[in-house]
Design a protein around this motif. Structure first.
Motif, PDB file in Angstrom:
ATOM      1  N   GLU A  27       0.807  -1.211   0.000  1.00 59.70           N
ATOM      2  CA  GLU A  27       0.000   0.000   0.000  1.00 59.70           C
ATOM      3  C   GLU A  27       0.843   1.266   0.000  1.00 59.70           C
ATOM      4  N   ALA A  28       1.926   1.255   0.768  1.00 63.13           N
ATOM      5  CA  ALA A  28       2.630   2.506   1.056  1.00 63.13           C
ATOM      6  C   ALA A  28       3.956   2.677   0.324  1.00 63.13           C
ATOM      7  N   ALA A  29       4.609   1.583  -0.050  1.00 63.42           N
ATOM      8  CA  ALA A  29       5.945   1.684  -0.664  1.00 63.42           C
ATOM      9  C   ALA A  29       5.800   1.875  -2.163  1.00 63.42           C
ATOM     10  N   ARG A  30       5.529   3.096  -2.582  1.00 63.70           N
ATOM     11  CA  ARG A  30       5.201   3.357  -3.983  1.00 63.70           C
ATOM     12  C   ARG A  30       6.325   3.005  -4.940  1.00 63.70           C
ATOM     13  N   ASN A  31       7.564   3.144  -4.487  1.00 61.89           N
ATOM     14  CA  ASN A  31       8.705   2.792  -5.334  1.00 61.89           C
ATOM     15  C   ASN A  31       9.318   1.454  -4.930  1.00 61.89           C
ATOM     16  N   PHE A  32       9.533   1.241  -3.649  1.00 55.29           N
ATOM     17  CA  PHE A  32      10.220   0.044  -3.201  1.00 55.29           C
ATOM     18  C   PHE A  32       9.427  -1.236  -3.463  1.00 55.29           C
ATOM     19  N   SER A  33       8.103  -1.154  -3.491  1.00 52.11           N
ATOM     20  CA  SER A  33       7.307  -2.368  -3.664  1.00 52.11           C
ATOM     21  C   SER A  33       7.575  -3.040  -5.000  1.00 52.11           C
ATOM     22  N   TYR A  34       7.988  -2.265  -6.018  1.00 54.16           N
ATOM     23  CA  TYR A  34       8.287  -2.857  -7.316  1.00 54.16           C
ATOM     24  C   TYR A  34       9.473  -3.800  -7.234  1.00 54.16           C
ATOM     25  N   GLY A  35      10.422  -3.499  -6.360  1.00 52.15           N
ATOM     26  CA  GLY A  35      11.560  -4.383  -6.185  1.00 52.15           C
ATOM     27  C   GLY A  35      11.282  -5.503  -5.214  1.00 52.15           C
ATOM     28  N   ILE A  36      10.615  -5.182  -4.105  1.00 51.92           N
ATOM     29  CA  ILE A  36      10.376  -6.179  -3.065  1.00 51.92           C
ATOM     30  C   ILE A  36       9.596  -7.363  -3.600  1.00 51.92           C
ATOM     31  N   ARG A  37       8.673  -7.118  -4.510  1.00 46.50           N
ATOM     32  CA  ARG A  37       7.848  -8.213  -5.025  1.00 46.50           C
ATOM     33  C   ARG A  37       8.655  -9.204  -5.863  1.00 46.50           C
ATOM     34  N   LEU A  38       9.888  -8.862  -6.252  1.00 44.13           N
ATOM     35  CA  LEU A  38      10.726  -9.758  -7.044  1.00 44.13           C
ATOM     36  C   LEU A  38      11.482 -10.767  -6.185  1.00 44.13           C
ATOM     37  N   LEU A  39      11.435 -10.619  -4.872  1.00 42.57           N
ATOM     38  CA  LEU A  39      12.167 -11.509  -3.970  1.00 42.57           C
ATOM     39  C   LEU A  39      11.403 -12.801  -3.712  1.00 42.57           C
ATOM     40  N   PRO A  40      12.104 -13.881  -3.338  1.00 43.11           N
ATOM     41  CA  PRO A  40      11.410 -15.085  -2.877  1.00 43.11           C
ATOM     42  C   PRO A  40      10.679 -14.789  -1.569  1.00 43.11           C
ATOM     43  N   PRO A  41       9.697 -15.619  -1.196  1.00 40.57           N
ATOM     44  CA  PRO A  41       8.820 -15.288  -0.058  1.00 40.57           C
ATOM     45  C   PRO A  41       9.531 -14.968   1.246  1.00 40.57           C
ATOM     46  N   ASP A  42      10.578 -15.736   1.604  1.00 41.93           N
ATOM     47  CA  ASP A  42      11.217 -15.487   2.893  1.00 41.93           C
ATOM     48  C   ASP A  42      11.896 -14.126   2.934  1.00 41.93           C
ATOM     49  N   LYS A  43      12.601 -13.771   1.863  1.00 43.36           N
ATOM     50  CA  LYS A  43      13.260 -12.464   1.821  1.00 43.36           C
ATOM     51  C   LYS A  43      12.238 -11.339   1.644  1.00 43.36           C
ATOM     52  N   ARG A  44      11.186 -11.607   0.904  1.00 39.33           N
ATOM     53  CA  ARG A  44      10.151 -10.579   0.710  1.00 39.33           C
ATOM     54  C   ARG A  44       9.506 -10.224   2.050  1.00 39.33           C
ATOM     55  N   GLY A  45       9.208 -11.226   2.860  1.00 39.16           N
ATOM     56  CA  GLY A  45       8.615 -10.955   4.162  1.00 39.16           C
ATOM     57  C   GLY A  45       9.566 -10.200   5.071  1.00 39.16           C
ATOM     58  N   ALA A  46      10.836 -10.605   5.075  1.00 39.97           N
ATOM     59  CA  ALA A  46      11.819  -9.960   5.942  1.00 39.97           C
ATOM     60  C   ALA A  46      12.031  -8.506   5.537  1.00 39.97           C
ATOM     61  N   LEU A  47      12.137  -8.245   4.229  1.00 35.08           N
ATOM     62  CA  LEU A  47      12.365  -6.875   3.791  1.00 35.08           C
ATOM     63  C   LEU A  47      11.122  -6.018   4.008  1.00 35.08           C
ATOM     64  N   SER A  48       9.946  -6.625   3.938  1.00 39.98           N
ATOM     65  CA  SER A  48       8.717  -5.893   4.249  1.00 39.98           C
ATOM     66  C   SER A  48       8.691  -5.489   5.718  1.00 39.98           C
ATOM     67  N   ALA A  49       9.192  -6.354   6.605  1.00 39.36           N
ATOM     68  CA  ALA A  49       9.263  -6.006   8.026  1.00 39.36           C
ATOM     69  C   ALA A  49      10.232  -4.851   8.244  1.00 39.36           C
ATOM     70  N   VAL A  50      11.371  -4.874   7.554  1.00 39.89           N
ATOM     71  CA  VAL A  50      12.330  -3.768   7.649  1.00 39.89           C
ATOM     72  C   VAL A  50      11.685  -2.482   7.138  1.00 39.89           C
ATOM     73  N   TYR A  51      10.991  -2.570   6.010  1.00 39.42           N
ATOM     74  CA  TYR A  51      10.331  -1.384   5.475  1.00 39.42           C
ATOM     75  C   TYR A  51       9.286  -0.861   6.448  1.00 39.42           C
ATOM     76  N   ALA A  52       8.511  -1.759   7.055  1.00 41.74           N
ATOM     77  CA  ALA A  52       7.425  -1.331   7.937  1.00 41.74           C
ATOM     78  C   ALA A  52       7.949  -0.517   9.112  1.00 41.74           C
ATOM     79  N   LEU A  53       9.050  -0.970   9.733  1.00 40.42           N
ATOM     80  CA  LEU A  53       9.578  -0.214  10.865  1.00 40.42           C
ATOM     81  C   LEU A  53      10.239   1.076  10.379  1.00 40.42           C
ATOM     82  N   SER A  54      10.896   1.032   9.241  1.00 40.57           N
ATOM     83  CA  SER A  54      11.498   2.246   8.688  1.00 40.57           C
ATOM     84  C   SER A  54      10.418   3.269   8.383  1.00 40.57           C
TER      85      SER A  54
END
Length: 304
Positions: A27-54
């Motif tokens: 919803e919120a990562a207008r630019n970063f979400s385009y890259g994050i969605r290219l990761l495998p599930p485990d890394k995608r979840g971890a990087l989403s957690a990093v983004y959420a706190l950031s």
């Protein structure tokens, strides 16, 4: 605008916590979400957690609360991060981040540095020289590069020692683009990140006229923006070396996120007047093209 975190009742499971962070990121990562969605599930979840706190830290700094409450909010985040290993929080962000930190070598101390950078915004810090501004960029964006690297990992063991510095440089490059893109919006909010000494040397005195157009005077300002965008591209050249150190999916993610900002930076260099009246953004189709190119192993370069 503050991001809305999905509400959960009671302590969420790890799966629920990751789902909450990923929903926020979409919803919120207008630019970063385009890259994050290219990761495998485990890394995608971890990087989403990093983004959420950031993002939470960023929202504290940019919110409407009194400064004392902002500083208290930053102190709370620092305490939660320092206690993450023993954390019994029901907050999905900390539940997901604690699990991610067990799975990946995430340098959690970088969140403390990020909070320090946001605190400097609360205090209204300004920067006399470019090196001073780079110090701020390292706190608020170099940290994101290093946090992300902990999840990406490196393919070449010999490069592990140098990789954090390269990731840091890429974060600094992205933040320079943020500053150039948002110079008008920041000035309206009472903030100036551009180095005071450089503005003086270029004969720039930042102003916004009655119509809301940025100037100061305009010819001098446009010349400075071109200069600063070209310098930022030099930092992209240094930082994009990181792609060679990552596995294919991580490189695609990093290349997509950085490539979107590199395109913005190139637009500012070629058309600096574009930032004088509104906040510059790429259309969705261009972001999708950058992501597709990155997935195909053909990331953006400053020479493109």
């Amino acid at each position: 605008m503050s991001a809305e975190f999905p509400r959960l009742v009671g302590r969420p499971t790890v799966v629920e916590a990751y789902a909450s962070c990923e929903a926020l990121t979409r919803e919120a990562a207008r630019n970063f979400s385009y890259g994050i969605r290219l990761l495998p599930p485990d890394k995608r979840g971890a990087l989403s957690a990093v983004y959420a706190l950031s993002r939470r830290l960023d929202d504290i700094g940019d919110g409407d609360l009194p400064d004392a409450e902002k500083l208290a909010g930053l102190a709370e985040v620092r305490a939660e991060v320092n206690d993450l290993g023993e954390n019994s929080s029901t907050d999905p962000v900390y539940v997901a981040l604690a699990d991610a930190a067990r799975r990946f070598p995430i340098p959690l101390e970088a969140f403390i540095e990020l909070a320090d950078g946001v605190e400097s915004d609360v205090h209204g810090s300004t920067y006399e020289t470019f090196d001073d501004m780079v110090g701020y960029c390292r706190l608020v964006a170099g940290t994101i590069g290093r946090l992300s690297l902990g999840i990406f990992g490196t393919e070449q063991a010999a490069s592990v020692r140098d990789a954090p510095a390269v990731a840091d440089a890429l974060g600094v490059a992205l933040q320079q683009t943020n500053i150039l893109r948002d110079v008008r919006e920041d000035l309206l909010g009472g903030r100036i990140y551009l180095p005071a000494r450089e503005l003086e040397d270029f004969g720039v005195d930042l102003t916004v006229d009655a119509s809301g157009r940025l100037g100061g005077p305009e010819v001098a300002l446009l010349g400075y923006l071109r200069f600063a965008a070209q310098r930022a591209e030099d930092w992209y050249d240094r930082g994009m070396v990181l792609l060679d150190l990552l596995d294919r999916r991580s490189a695609a993610c990093c290349g997509a996120m950085a490539g979107i900002y590199l395109r913005l930076n190139r637009r500012i260099k070629n058309e600096p007047a574009a930032v004088l009246e509104s906040r510059l953004a790429l259309p969705s189709w261009q972001k999708a093209v950058v992501a597709a190119r990155s997935l195909a192993g053909r990331p953006e370069t400053s020479a493109a």
